[in-house]
Structures are given as C-alpha cells and as structure tokens.
Design an enzyme around this catalytic site. Structure first.
Site, PDB file in Angstrom:
ATOM      1  N   CYS A 192       0.838  -1.199   0.000  1.00 46.99           N
ATOM      2  CA  CYS A 192       0.000   0.000   0.000  1.00 46.99           C
ATOM      3  C   CYS A 192       0.874   1.251   0.000  1.00 46.99           C
ATOM      4  O   CYS A 192       1.544   1.530   0.993  1.00 46.99           O
ATOM      5  CB  CYS A 192      -0.898  -0.010   1.245  1.00 46.99           C
ATOM      6  SG  CYS A 192      -2.080   1.331   1.250  1.00 46.99           S
ATOM      7  N   PRO A 193       0.899   2.025  -1.078  1.00 45.85           N
ATOM      8  CA  PRO A 193       1.717   3.237  -1.074  1.00 45.85           C
ATOM      9  C   PRO A 193       1.171   4.300  -0.123  1.00 45.85           C
ATOM     10  O   PRO A 193       1.936   5.110   0.386  1.00 45.85           O
ATOM     11  CB  PRO A 193       1.652   3.723  -2.526  1.00 45.85           C
ATOM     12  CG  PRO A 193       0.506   3.029  -3.140  1.00 45.85           C
ATOM     13  CD  PRO A 193       0.233   1.804  -2.367  1.00 45.85           C
TER      14      PRO A 193
END
Lengths: 393, 134
Positions: A192-193
């Site tokens: 998840c950025p």
C-alpha cells in the site's frame, strides 16, 4: 575396540561444543569495532528509522501525503467547525472526533512502521541444501533452471509453493515476494503506497482498523461539517455561512472524494476478512468457484465469525527479522543473491578481522530473548552452489 | 583459542504445510542422522516442537482476550507485557537448549532454534565423529 577410551574421547570432543550464547568477553582477541545492528545490513529495499525500530518501504512520498491530508482536514475541523458545533449542539462532538482522530493516527502509524511479516532470506547453507535437492529432483542441468515449484495438499486443496530466486526459499503458502520492497512477506495482502509499507500477516489488522476508523472519521467530519454549514445558513444565510467558514468547503471536498474510496475499501476488506482471503488471492481468483467445482479456500475456518476473530484478534507473531539485534562477527553473513558468488568477508557491515577468515551470517531471532548460538566454522566449499544465475522472481 | 569441532554436514528439516500456514516441521527422519541418533528420539523432539508451535498459534479464548485487550489499550499493553507467542518462543528456546545439552551434544549433533532461521527450517549440525577415526 577400546570402547571405554573412545567413549571418554567422544565426551571430551563434543563437550567443547558450546550450546550457550557467547558474550563479547569470551572472545578477547576480537578487535573493539563498533557493533552494527542487523537492520544496517538488511538485504531488502526498506528504510529504517530510530535505530531499527521503525521499518518502512523505500517510497514514502504518498505516506506523507496521507498524513498531511488527515492532519490538515482534522485540524481544520477542530479549529473552525468544532467550536460552533460544541456551542450549538453538544461538546461530545469534538470529543468523539478527537478519539476517532487519535485512533486513526495510531493505527496508521502502527501499519506503516511495523514489520509486515518479512521472511528472512535463506542462509548460504540452506540455499545450497535446497539447490542440491532440486537438482536431484530435476535431474537435468540445463543452462536455465526450470521454474521450481513444490506441490502440497492443504485441507484437500492442492497448493503450489513457488521457489523465490531472490530469497532462495520455497515460499510458504500465502506468502508473496514484494518487488517494491524486495522481500518475501508472509500472508502478503498488497503493497500500500498510502501507508508506505507492505500489508502482510503482522500488520493486516492495523491496516483494517485504520481504513475502518478512517471511514468513520471521514463520514463523521463530512456529516458534521454539512450540519455546521446548514445551522449557520439558518442564522446568516448560505453564502455568508460559506464566507464565515471557508475551511468547511475544503473539508467537504476532501471528505466527499475520500468517502467513496475509503468506505469502498473497508467494505472490500471486510469481505476479505470474513472469507479469510488476501487481496492477492482475490484478484487472482485463486479460490473462486469459477475455477472449478471443487475449488474452495482451504484456509477459511468455515464461518464468518471465526474468520474475523482469527484475522483481528488472533495471536500476533513476532518479527522474524531481528532488526535491532547485533550482528555476531563469528557467524556467517547472508550472501547477496545478485552476486552469484559467495563472498568471503566482503560484507560492508563487517569490520572485524574475523570476517576475513569466515563467512558471516545474520542470525535471526526475536529481540525478546536470546537463543543459543552455535560456534562453528562453515565448510569452505559453498561457492559452487551459488554460481547459478538468480533471475528476479 | 577454543578448540572447535569440525562440521561434517548440516541437515535441514523443512516446514510441513499440510495443515495450512501454521508452523509445523516435517517429522520424517533424515537418512544422514541414522548413524547418530535414534529415530524415535528425534521424531519425539520434532513432535514436541510442533506441539509447542501449535500452542503459540492456537486460536482460543486466551488469544482472543489478549487481542481485544491489546486493541483497547492501543497496543500499549505490550510495552509491559509479552505476547503469548513470545512466551511460548521462550519455552521453545529452553526446550531446545535442554535437548541439546542432554541428548544431541553427546552425540555430536546440534539443533539450531528455528527462530534463528526465520522459522523456515530446523538446522541440525552434524559434527565430525573424531572418535570413529581409525
């Protein structure tokens, strides 16, 4: 055969193996070099802060954006909307908002800073042993090694375990290699950025609580900012209300766009948790009934309640990479996989003179206790096995 | 300098995934250890380890209570308390130490705690049996 003598000889030989962990005092000839912690020579592409206590992915720009969005929106809410709402309606509103905000921030930081369940890479001995087993199984020595998989039956379903060329291990079921962080992660969900980290076995529950609480917070702020504007409009008219409280407009816009994505994501992950699947598995359709009549999820506990409890309240395994442990100078170091050659003593983190005599290996253990260390000199003929090319997994 | 016994070989006991992702090791007796240790003894060690790891990962009322308590205190409770898993890992470390001292070291073998290998393998180091050299 002089059994008595050989017995005592054997006792004499083997009693010299130390099964206890060593202290620096036991090796007086070691030079006084600054002890390095294991995170400093971690092979993955992670960034560490606070002397190894915090672990994040390499790209953290989007994480800072998430943080800024949350802090600014909540800051504006507490500064401009809460005073009016506390006066007009009830002071409970800022209190609930405050609690939600702290929870969101806490879970976000916990998700972003913790180890998602990274699997440490294989030691050279392990890798050599596995390669030997694979060669025996395959029989052929072609120029390019064939894809290495192992099949295992779990609860009646056949699952393929893939060999990771980077980490030199057969990945456990549900584990996957994150190409951004260059690590194999247990029960890999996704990278998840927005939180700047992988979401895996050890931080999935924090991630879920983060998006759930953020959904509530977003809806909460959206609802009360609208209420604020409406109440003000009754007093001074709509346009004046907007002029008196311009921050509310920004908050409404941010919340409006966030609500759809965050609430949607929460719903999706609620479904994943209740069926005990990872995002990875769902996207690939690994357990979808479309694949076959007999295809089912072997990891599911059968009912939604147990699945949810297991994911959210189950035991939290400790980190398998001992980030803050000290590198033992007399133990072998992991050989870098891209090299293909076992380097003797060529690890940048080791400065002790012992390195030139033996391979060093990072010993993984939890920081809560010290497990016994073994004293040994590794056999020198390991380089033959690591000459195989290691394509990216 | 301390005299160190030379290593003859290393055997790796791999994980057994037939029950899912929980930590279990294969109880199959490796052929390299046939001359050194009794098959029953070795399998007993591995079985005990498997039971201990199962205890660590067990989903029961205790783990749920711990999980809920942790959530309610925003996980700050672990600053002063160990998780159940960590407690069992300590038990495992002690058990391996004990097994090494009593059974394996006298036979020229050494078990490495799987946590030092990322719970991937049980590494058994076989030392050269110098008393057998003729």
């Amino acid at each position: 055969m002089h059994l008595g003598v050989s017995e005592s000889m054997r006792e004499c030989e083997y009693s010299q193996i130390s099964t206890r962990s060593s202290t620096p005092m036991e090796t007086p000839y070691k030079k006084r070099t600054p002890k390095k912690r294991k995170w400093e020579s971690f092979p993955g592409r992670n960034k560490f802060y606070c002397d190894g206590r915090i672990m994040m992915a390499k790209q953290t720009g989007v994480f800072y954006l998430t943080l800024v969005l949350i802090l600014v929106t909540c800051g504006l809410f507490f500064t401009f909307d809460c005073p009016f709402l506390a006066q007009t309606l009830t002071p409970v509103i800022p209190v609930i908002g405050g609690v939600l905000f702290m929870f969101v921030l806490g879970t976000l930081l916990r998700t972003s800073f913790s180890d998602p369940g990274v699997l440490p890479r294989a030691t050279p001995d392990e890798a050599a042993d596995l390669e030997r087993q694979i060669d025996v199984a395959n029989g052929s020595t072609g120029y390019r090694p064939p894809p290495r998989t192992k099949e295992v039956v779990i609860n009646g379903q056949t699952v393929k375990l893939k060999y990771c060329f980077t980490c030199k291990i057969f990945r456990p079921p549900r584990a996957s290699h994150c190409s951004l962080c260059d690590n194999c992660v247990e029960r890999f969900d996704h990278h998840c950025p927005w939180v700047g980290n992988c979401v895996g076995r050890r931080n999935y529950r924090f991630f879920y609580m983060f998006i759930l609480s953020l959904s509530f917070l977003t809806i909460f702020i959206f609802a009360f900012v609208i209420t604020h504007i409406i109440l003000r409009s009754h007093q001074t008219g709509f346009l004046n209300a907007l002029k008196d409280s311009p921050a509310s407009v920004l908050e409404v816009v941010v919340c409006f766009f966030s609500v759809w994505s965050i609430v949607g994501l929460s719903g999706f992950h609620t479904y994943l948790i209740s069926s005990n699947q990872t995002t990875n598995e769902d996207i690939k359709g690994s357990w979808s009934s479309k694949r076959g009549k007999d295809n089912y999820n072997p990891y599911s506990y059968g009912n939604i309640f147990t699945n949810c409890c297991a994911a959210l309240c189950g035991p939290l395994p400790p980190s398998l990479i001992d980030r803050r442990g000290f590198i033992q100078s007399d133990t072998p170091q992991l050989a870098p996989p891209t090299n293909g050659i076992t380097m003797y003593g060529a690890t940048q983190s080791q400065q002790s003179h012992m390195v030139s005599e033996s391979e060093t290996e990072s010993v993984t253990k939890t920081s809560a206790f010290r497990a016994p260390n073994s004293f040994y000199r590794p056999p020198p003929l390991l380089s033959s096995s690591s000459k195989a090319p290691s394509p990216s997994s | 300098m301390r005299q160190q016994a030379a290593i003859a070989a290393k055997v790796f006991i791999q994980r057994d995934y037939t029950n899912g992702t929980i930590c279990q090791f294969q109880t199959k007796f490796p052929s390299e250890l046939e001359t050194r240790i009794d098959k029953q003894q070795f399998e007993e060690t591995v079985r005990t380890l498997n039971n201990l790891y199962a205890e660590a990962e067990k989903l029961g009322s205790q783990s749920y209570i711990e999980g809920c308590l942790a959530c309610l205190t925003a996980y700050t409770v672990f600053l002063c308390m160990e998780t159940h898993y960590e407690k069992v890992l300590k038990k495992i470390a002690k058990y391996i130490q004990e097994q090494n001292d009593k059974i394996y070291a006298p036979r020229g073998l050494l078990l490495t705690d799987p946590i030092e290998r990322g719970l991937r393998v049980i590494e058994v180091t076989i030392f050269e049996d110098r008393s057998l050299t003729r």
